[in-house]
Write an enzyme that holds these catalytic residues in place. Structure first.
Site, PDB file in Angstrom:
ATOM      1  CB  SER A 239      -1.034  -0.123   1.242  1.00  0.00           C
ATOM      2  OG  SER A 239      -0.151   0.526   2.395  1.00  0.00           O
ATOM      3  CE  LYS A 240      -0.711   5.230  -4.165  1.00  0.00           C
ATOM      4  NZ  LYS A 240       0.203   5.132  -5.142  1.00  0.00           N
TER       5      LYS A 240
END
Length: 477
Positions: A239-240
Site C-alpha cells: 500500500s501507499k
RNA sequence: GGCGCAUUCGUCUAGGGGUCCAGGACGCCGCCCUCUCACGGCGGUAACACGGGUUCGAAUCCCGUAUGCGCUACCA
C-alpha cells in the site's frame, strides 16, 4: 490455450496487477497460447475511463503485449443479463426482492450474536414454492449454491475443496441491472474460451462461486492458478504507506521498464541456476504457472534499484535516451549527449540519478559551481594557481585531444613538477564538473572537448588568482 | 467468529529424505582495483517459526500449535 489479464479500472496499474499480467503473458508465450486483455468495469461507481487508459498505457510501457482486446465489460452488459435470465428460467438462479436495508439489519443482528451471517434464503424458498417472479419490482438475481463439497485443482495451490453450505446464494445481477464481478467474469471466460485463469490470491475464496456458475452454464471449467500476493515491508498487502504501488510511480522514479519487468518476473518465480537477469523472451521459454511459489513475497525497492542500475549500465545510450529525456532539463538531443550518457550510465541506479550526473555536460561553462566540501579539500596551496596554469598550457598544446594524449600530458607535467598526478586531477575535476567525484577525468575532458575543458580550467585559474577559490578560507597571497 | 492459504538469512529465493553444520542475489561490513565516485573482483555477516511424530537418517513426509495474510458485499 488462452489466458487473460482482467484489471478493473479503479486506479493505476498496481505492481501486483502488473506481475499478474506478466505471468499470464509468459505462460501464454511459453505454451503458444493467446493473451486477452479485458477491462472489468461493471462497477459504475468506481470505474473510470481514464484509469482504463492509464492501465493500458502502463502495460504498453512495461512491455506486456496482448493479442486480443481490450474488451470492455461495459459493452457487454446485455449479454450478462441474458445469461442471468437463462439461469432464472432453468431454476439455477432466482429473483430476490429483499432490500439492502433488510439484509443489513439481518446481518448486523446475526453478527451481534457472534454468529456467522448467511442470507436467509427467503426469496429462494418463495421462488421454489412457485411464487410469481415479477421482474418489474426492484430485485437482484441470486445464484443458487447447493450444499456439498466444491472441488477444483489449482495449478499453484494444488487440490482445493470448499463447503457449499458455507457459501451464500450470491448476487449475479444488482438491483440496478448491472452484473456483479462473479457473473461477468464467468460469462466472459466462457464466451471468450479462456482456458487458464491466473489471478491474485485474493480470488481464491471466490473461485467456488465461479465453479458453481461454470457448472450452471454447463461450461468447461478453466484451469485456475492463484498467485500469491505482493506485500509491502509491513508484510501487508502493498500500500501507499510503505512506498510506491503503481507501475507509473516507478516510471516517474526513473525505473526503466525492462528492469521492472525483470524484477516482477522474479517475484514468486525463478528461472533456476541462480539467475537474476532474464529478459522476457528467455523467461517465456521456460516459465510455467505451476512453478510459481505459494508464499507471498515482500516487494523490496532496494533490489529493484539495483536491478535498474544493472539494466542501465548494460543498455546503450541510444536505448537509454528515450527514457532519460523526460528527466533532463530543457531540450537536449541524443547526438550531443551520447558519449556523456555512455560515460555515466553505470553511475546511477535510476534515470533521475543519471540525469543528475549529466548536469556538468549540459550547463554553460560559467555555471559550474564548485562543491564546497570538495573545494575545501582540493583547492589549497600557494602553488595551485601557477600549477594549474602550467596544466592549462600543457593541455592547450595536447593534440589529438584524446584520453591517451591528455593523460600523458598531465602525468608528464606532474612528474616534472615533482607532485603526484592527483594534485592536478582533483582541482581539474572541480574545474570541469564542480564536483568531488566524476568518471575518469581524462574521459571527462574528452567528452567535454578541448574548448570547454580549457575554458573551465581558465575559470578556475582566474578564480584562484582572485583569491576566491576557497570559500571561507584565507585566500592565497 | 467462520472458511482458506502461507511459514528457509532483514528482503527475493535454491532446496522436493542422506551430497545442507543449508547455495545464490539485494542490503550491510571489510579488502582489492584506482585520479575521485560508481562499476567490477575477493571475503565476511545472516535463515530451515515452534512442538510432536514417521524414518537408520527430515529444511525436505504427517499431525498439532503459533504467527501472518486473504476472503467472509447488490467491490473487484
Amino acid at each position: 490455450m488462452k489466458l487473460r489479464f482482467a484489471p478493473s479500472p479503479t486506479g493505476f496499474l498496481h505492481v501486483g496487477g502488473a506481475r499478474t499480467a506478466i505471468f499470464n503473458l509468459l505462460h501464454a508465450r511459453r505454451h503458444g497460447g493467446t493473451m486477452l486483455l479485458r477491462i472489468e468495469d461493471t462497477d459504475v461507481e468506481r470505474s473510470r475511463q481514464h484509469h482504463a487508459e492509464q492501465i493500458l498505457q502502463s502495460l504498453q510501457w512495461l512491455g506486456v503485449e496482448w493479442d486480443e482486446g481490450p474488451i470492455y465489460q461495459s459493452d457487454r452488459l446485455h449479454r450478462y443479463r441474458e445469461r442471468a435470465e437463462e439461469l432464472v428460467s432453468n431454476g439455477k438462479a432466482y429473483r430476490c426482492y429483499c432490500t439492502v436495508e433488510e439484509l443489513d439489519a439481518e446481518r448486523t443482528a446475526t453478527e451481534a450474536k457472534g454468529d456467522m451471517y448467511r442470507y436467509s434464503g427467503r426469496c429462494r424458498r418463495r421462488a421454489e414454492d412457485g411464487h410469481p417472479q415479477h421482474d418489474d419490482a426492484p430485485h437482484v438475481i441470486r445464484c443458487k449454491v447447493h450444499p456439498g463439497p466444491i472441488e477444483f485443482h489449482d495449478l499453484i495451490r494444488g487440490d482445493m475443496q470448499f463447503a457449499g453450505e458455507l457459501i451464500d446464494d450470491f448476487v449475479l445481477i444488482r438491483s440496478d441491472g448491472n452484473p456483479t464481478y462473479h457473473l461477468s467474469v464467468v460469462v466472459d471466460d466462457v464466451d471468450m474460451e479462456i482456458t487458464h485463469v491466473a489471478r491474485g490470491d485474493d480470488h481464491l475464496s471466490n473461485t467456488p462461486k465461479h465453479i458453481v456458475l461454470f457448472r450452471a452454464f454447463d461450461a468447461r471449467e478453466p484451469v485456475f492458478a492463484h498467485l500469491p500476493l505482493i506485500l509491502g515491508s509491513d508484510r501487508k498487502r502493498l500500500s501507499k504507506r510503505t512506498g510506491a504501488t503503481s507501475a507509473e510511480e516507478y516510471r516517474d522514479l526513473g525505473i526503466v521498464p525492462e528492469a521492472l519487468f525483470n524484477f516482477l518476473t522474479l517475484l514468486g518465480w525463478n528461472p533456476g541456476g541462480d539467475r537474476e537477469m532474464i529478459p522476457p523472451d528467455e523467461a517465456a521459454e521456460i516459465f510455467d504457472l505451476s512453478d510459481v511459489n505459494k508464499a507471498p513475497a515482500v516487494f523490496d525497492p532496494e533490489k529493484l534499484l539495483w536491478m535498474n542500475g544493472q539494466y542501465l549500465m548494460r543498455m546503450t545510450a541510444d536505448e537509454i535516451y528515450p527514457h532519460l529525456a523526460p528527466f533532463l532539463p530543457g531540450d537536449t538531443n541524443l547526438a550531443e549527449l551520447r558519449s556523456a550518457i555512455e560515460l555515466n550510465k553505470a553511475r546511477g541506479r535510476t534515470l533521475k540519478e543519471i540525469a543528475a550526473q549529466l548536469e556538468p555536460y549540459l550547463v554553460d561553462d560559467g555555471a559550474i559551481h564548485y562543491d564546497e566540501e570538495a573545494a575545501k579539500k582540493h583547492l589549497k596551496g600557494d602553488d595551485l594557481a601557477p600549477r594549474m596554469s602550467d596544466l592549462y598550457d600543457a593541455l592547450e598544446k595536447t593534440e589529438p585531444f584524446d584520453v591517451t594524449a591528455t593523460e600523458e600530458a598531465l602525468r608528464a607535467l606532474a612528474e616534472s613538477k615533482g607532485v603526484s598526478a592527483a594534485k592536478l586531477i582533483h582541482p581539474l575535476r572541480l574545474a570541469l564538473t564542480g564536483r568531488g567525484a566524476s568518471p575518469g577525468i581524462f574521459d571527462v575532458m574528452v567528452v567535454l572537448g578541448k574548448d570547454r575543458t580549457l575554458t573551465r580550467l581558465r575559470l578556475l585559474i582566474d578564480r584562484l588568482s582572485r583569491g576566491s577559490g576557497t570559500p571561507g578560507e584565507t585566500p592565497p597571497t
